[in-house]
Design a protein around this motif. Structure first.
Motif, PDB file in Angstrom:
ATOM      1  N   ALA A  63     -91.106 -66.436  20.807  1.00 19.96           N
ATOM      2  CA  ALA A  63     -91.250 -67.821  21.256  1.00 19.96           C
ATOM      3  C   ALA A  63     -91.182 -67.912  22.779  1.00 19.96           C
ATOM      4  O   ALA A  63     -91.992 -68.605  23.407  1.00 19.96           O
ATOM      5  N   ILE A  64     -90.248 -67.202  23.379  1.00 21.70           N
ATOM      6  CA  ILE A  64     -90.133 -67.227  24.839  1.00 21.70           C
ATOM      7  C   ILE A  64     -91.338 -66.534  25.466  1.00 21.70           C
ATOM      8  O   ILE A  64     -91.937 -67.044  26.420  1.00 21.70           O
ATOM      9  N   ALA A  65     -91.693 -65.374  24.934  1.00 19.51           N
ATOM     10  CA  ALA A  65     -92.826 -64.620  25.483  1.00 19.51           C
ATOM     11  C   ALA A  65     -94.111 -65.435  25.424  1.00 19.51           C
ATOM     12  O   ALA A  65     -94.849 -65.538  26.420  1.00 19.51           O
ATOM     13  N   GLU A  66     -94.392 -66.034  24.272  1.00 18.85           N
ATOM     14  CA  GLU A  66     -95.619 -66.822  24.126  1.00 18.85           C
ATOM     15  C   GLU A  66     -95.615 -68.036  25.043  1.00 18.85           C
ATOM     16  O   GLU A  66     -96.662 -68.420  25.572  1.00 18.85           O
ATOM     17  N   SER A  67     -94.442 -68.631  25.264  1.00 19.63           N
ATOM     18  CA  SER A  67     -94.374 -69.791  26.171  1.00 19.63           C
ATOM     19  C   SER A  67     -94.691 -69.395  27.611  1.00 19.63           C
ATOM     20  O   SER A  67     -95.077 -70.236  28.419  1.00 19.63           O
ATOM     21  N   LEU A  68     -94.549 -68.101  27.918  1.00 15.76           N
ATOM     22  CA  LEU A  68     -94.853 -67.585  29.253  1.00 15.76           C
ATOM     23  C   LEU A  68     -96.238 -66.945  29.324  1.00 15.76           C
ATOM     24  O   LEU A  68     -96.603 -66.335  30.327  1.00 15.76           O
ATOM     25  N   GLY A  69     -97.010 -67.059  28.233  1.00 13.10           N
ATOM     26  CA  GLY A  69     -98.375 -66.546  28.217  1.00 13.10           C
ATOM     27  C   GLY A  69     -98.511 -65.087  27.806  1.00 13.10           C
ATOM     28  O   GLY A  69     -99.602 -64.523  27.904  1.00 13.10           O
ATOM     29  N   LEU A  70     -97.439 -64.469  27.344  1.00 18.93           N
ATOM     30  CA  LEU A  70     -97.511 -63.082  26.896  1.00 18.93           C
ATOM     31  C   LEU A  70     -97.948 -63.029  25.437  1.00 18.93           C
ATOM     32  O   LEU A  70     -97.688 -63.954  24.663  1.00 18.93           O
ATOM     33  N   LYS A  71     -98.599 -61.940  25.065  1.00 19.11           N
ATOM     34  CA  LYS A  71     -98.938 -61.661  23.670  1.00 19.11           C
ATOM     35  C   LYS A  71     -97.772 -60.889  23.061  1.00 19.11           C
ATOM     36  O   LYS A  71     -97.020 -60.223  23.771  1.00 19.11           O
ATOM     37  N   VAL A  72     -97.649 -60.948  21.743  1.00 19.98           N
ATOM     38  CA  VAL A  72     -96.553 -60.269  21.054  1.00 19.98           C
ATOM     39  C   VAL A  72     -97.044 -59.643  19.751  1.00 19.98           C
ATOM     40  O   VAL A  72     -98.042 -60.088  19.179  1.00 19.98           O
ATOM     41  N   ALA A  73     -96.320 -58.621  19.312  1.00 17.47           N
ATOM     42  CA  ALA A  73     -96.576 -58.020  18.006  1.00 17.47           C
ATOM     43  C   ALA A  73     -95.254 -57.490  17.477  1.00 17.47           C
ATOM     44  O   ALA A  73     -94.403 -57.039  18.244  1.00 17.47           O
ATOM     45  N   HIS A  74     -95.094 -57.564  16.162  1.00 15.28           N
ATOM     46  CA  HIS A  74     -93.887 -57.053  15.509  1.00 15.28           C
ATOM     47  C   HIS A  74     -94.316 -55.934  14.567  1.00 15.28           C
ATOM     48  O   HIS A  74     -94.986 -56.188  13.554  1.00 15.28           O
ATOM     49  N   ILE A  75     -93.956 -54.708  14.916  1.00 16.21           N
ATOM     50  CA  ILE A  75     -94.308 -53.534  14.130  1.00 16.21           C
ATOM     51  C   ILE A  75     -93.018 -52.743  13.904  1.00 16.21           C
ATOM     52  O   ILE A  75     -92.758 -51.744  14.575  1.00 16.21           O
ATOM     53  N   PRO A  76     -92.166 -53.215  12.975  1.00 11.17           N
ATOM     54  CA  PRO A  76     -90.858 -52.580  12.802  1.00 11.17           C
ATOM     55  C   PRO A  76     -90.965 -51.165  12.240  1.00 11.17           C
ATOM     56  O   PRO A  76     -91.807 -50.881  11.393  1.00 11.17           O
ATOM     57  N   VAL A  77     -90.091 -50.310  12.758  1.00 12.38           N
ATOM     58  CA  VAL A  77     -89.972 -48.939  12.270  1.00 12.38           C
ATOM     59  C   VAL A  77     -88.559 -48.779  11.721  1.00 12.38           C
ATOM     60  O   VAL A  77     -87.574 -49.045  12.423  1.00 12.38           O
ATOM     61  N   ASP A  78     -88.476 -48.402  10.445  1.00 10.25           N
ATOM     62  CA  ASP A  78     -87.195 -48.151   9.789  1.00 10.25           C
ATOM     63  C   ASP A  78     -87.454 -47.220   8.613  1.00 10.25           C
ATOM     64  O   ASP A  78     -88.557 -46.673   8.497  1.00 10.25           O
ATOM     65  N   ASP A  79     -86.466 -47.035   7.759  1.00 14.38           N
ATOM     66  CA  ASP A  79     -86.644 -46.127   6.628  1.00 14.38           C
ATOM     67  C   ASP A  79     -87.786 -46.562   5.711  1.00 14.38           C
ATOM     68  O   ASP A  79     -88.502 -45.731   5.167  1.00 14.38           O
ATOM     69  N   ALA A  80     -87.972 -47.858   5.544  1.00 21.64           N
ATOM     70  CA  ALA A  80     -89.031 -48.361   4.676  1.00 21.64           C
ATOM     71  C   ALA A  80     -90.396 -48.352   5.361  1.00 21.64           C
ATOM     72  O   ALA A  80     -91.426 -48.395   4.696  1.00 21.64           O
ATOM     73  N   HIS A  81     -90.400 -48.308   6.688  1.00 23.80           N
ATOM     74  CA  HIS A  81     -91.636 -48.337   7.483  1.00 23.80           C
ATOM     75  C   HIS A  81     -91.538 -47.270   8.573  1.00 23.80           C
ATOM     76  O   HIS A  81     -91.357 -47.581   9.746  1.00 23.80           O
ATOM     77  N   PRO A  82     -91.645 -45.979   8.200  1.00 28.31           N
ATOM     78  CA  PRO A  82     -91.469 -44.909   9.180  1.00 28.31           C
ATOM     79  C   PRO A  82     -92.623 -44.838  10.180  1.00 28.31           C
ATOM     80  O   PRO A  82     -93.662 -45.471   9.997  1.00 28.31           O
ATOM     81  N   VAL A  83     -92.421 -44.049  11.209  1.00 28.14           N
ATOM     82  CA  VAL A  83     -93.424 -43.888  12.264  1.00 28.14           C
ATOM     83  C   VAL A  83     -94.792 -43.565  11.668  1.00 28.14           C
ATOM     84  O   VAL A  83     -95.797 -44.169  12.056  1.00 28.14           O
ATOM     85  N   GLU A  84     -94.849 -42.637  10.745  1.00 30.53           N
ATOM     86  CA  GLU A  84     -96.147 -42.239  10.173  1.00 30.53           C
ATOM     87  C   GLU A  84     -96.874 -43.418   9.520  1.00 30.53           C
ATOM     88  O   GLU A  84     -98.094 -43.495   9.571  1.00 30.53           O
ATOM     89  N   MET A  85     -96.123 -44.335   8.927  1.00 33.46           N
ATOM     90  CA  MET A  85     -96.721 -45.504   8.281  1.00 33.46           C
ATOM     91  C   MET A  85     -97.165 -46.539   9.317  1.00 33.46           C
ATOM     92  O   MET A  85     -98.165 -47.232   9.119  1.00 33.46           O
ATOM     93  N   GLN A  86     -96.475 -46.640  10.421  1.00 36.19           N
ATOM     94  CA  GLN A  86     -96.716 -47.707  11.399  1.00 36.19           C
ATOM     95  C   GLN A  86     -97.612 -47.279  12.565  1.00 36.19           C
ATOM     96  O   GLN A  86     -98.030 -48.114  13.349  1.00 36.19           O
ATOM     97  N   LYS A  87     -97.922 -45.988  12.682  1.00 29.77           N
ATOM     98  CA  LYS A  87     -98.657 -45.536  13.858  1.00 29.77           C
ATOM     99  C   LYS A  87    -100.060 -46.146  13.955  1.00 29.77           C
ATOM    100  O   LYS A  87    -100.520 -46.423  15.051  1.00 29.77           O
ATOM    101  N   GLY A  88    -100.720 -46.385  12.841  1.00 30.32           N
ATOM    102  CA  GLY A  88    -102.046 -47.009  12.882  1.00 30.32           C
ATOM    103  C   GLY A  88    -101.990 -48.423  13.429  1.00 30.32           C
ATOM    104  O   GLY A  88    -102.807 -48.805  14.272  1.00 30.32           O
ATOM    105  N   GLU A  89    -101.027 -49.190  12.960  1.00 33.44           N
ATOM    106  CA  GLU A  89    -100.881 -50.567  13.438  1.00 33.44           C
ATOM    107  C   GLU A  89    -100.493 -50.581  14.919  1.00 33.44           C
ATOM    108  O   GLU A  89    -100.978 -51.413  15.697  1.00 33.44           O
ATOM    109  N   PHE A  90     -99.644 -49.638  15.328  1.00 37.39           N
ATOM    110  CA  PHE A  90     -99.250 -49.541  16.729  1.00 37.39           C
ATOM    111  C   PHE A  90    -100.466 -49.200  17.593  1.00 37.39           C
ATOM    112  O   PHE A  90    -100.689 -49.821  18.639  1.00 37.39           O
ATOM    113  N   ALA A  91    -101.274 -48.252  17.152  1.00 42.88           N
ATOM    114  CA  ALA A  91    -102.488 -47.875  17.892  1.00 42.88           C
ATOM    115  C   ALA A  91    -103.442 -49.064  18.007  1.00 42.88           C
ATOM    116  O   ALA A  91    -104.013 -49.301  19.080  1.00 42.88           O
ATOM    117  N   ARG A  92    -103.621 -49.814  16.928  1.00 47.14           N
ATOM    118  CA  ARG A  92    -104.493 -51.002  16.970  1.00 47.14           C
ATOM    119  C   ARG A  92    -103.960 -52.033  17.956  1.00 47.14           C
ATOM    120  O   ARG A  92    -104.716 -52.622  18.731  1.00 47.14           O
TER     121      ARG A  92
END
Length: 109
Positions: free
Chosen positions: A52-81
């Motif tokens: 909310a703060i970032a968007e109010s300042l004109g920044l873009k945001v993304a939430h790509i959580p990494v944890d046991d259920a969403h390990p790096v190998e699972m999230q790397k494609g979304e991070f690259a995109r």
């Protein structure tokens, strides 16, 4: 706040606090990516609070959580995109910056 530059377009850091977001905008970051799941530890700001703060300042945001259920190998494609589609420079954060660094390494191979 301490950031570590990984390449010309990406820096990483530990947990971003709401008070840090204006400083990040002034530093020239155009996108913030959160690689930390909400409620990982008590008292941690939620992604929505930071977004909310970032968007109010004109920044873009993304939430790509990494944890046991969403390990790096699972999230790397979304991070690259996200890195390909969102404006640079980008700051990615998690608790310490390590997950963000591992994601960067996974997409840089």
């Amino acid at each position: 706040m301490k950031t570590t530059k990984l390449d010309d377009d990406l820096s990483v850091s530990g947990q971003v606090q709401p008070r840090d977001v204006p400083e990040l905008a002034r530093a020239g970051y155009r996108t913030i990516i959160c690689n930390r799941p909400d409620e990982e530890e008590p008292g941690q700001p939620t992604f929505a609070e930071i977004a909310a703060i970032a968007e109010s300042l004109g920044l873009k945001v993304a939430h790509i959580p990494v944890d046991d259920a969403h390990p790096v190998e699972m999230q790397k494609g979304e991070f690259a995109r996200a890195l390909a589609q969102l404006p640079a420079p980008v700051l990615a954060y998690c608790r310490t910056g390590n997950r963000c660094t591992r994601l960067h390494e996974a997409v840089s191979v």
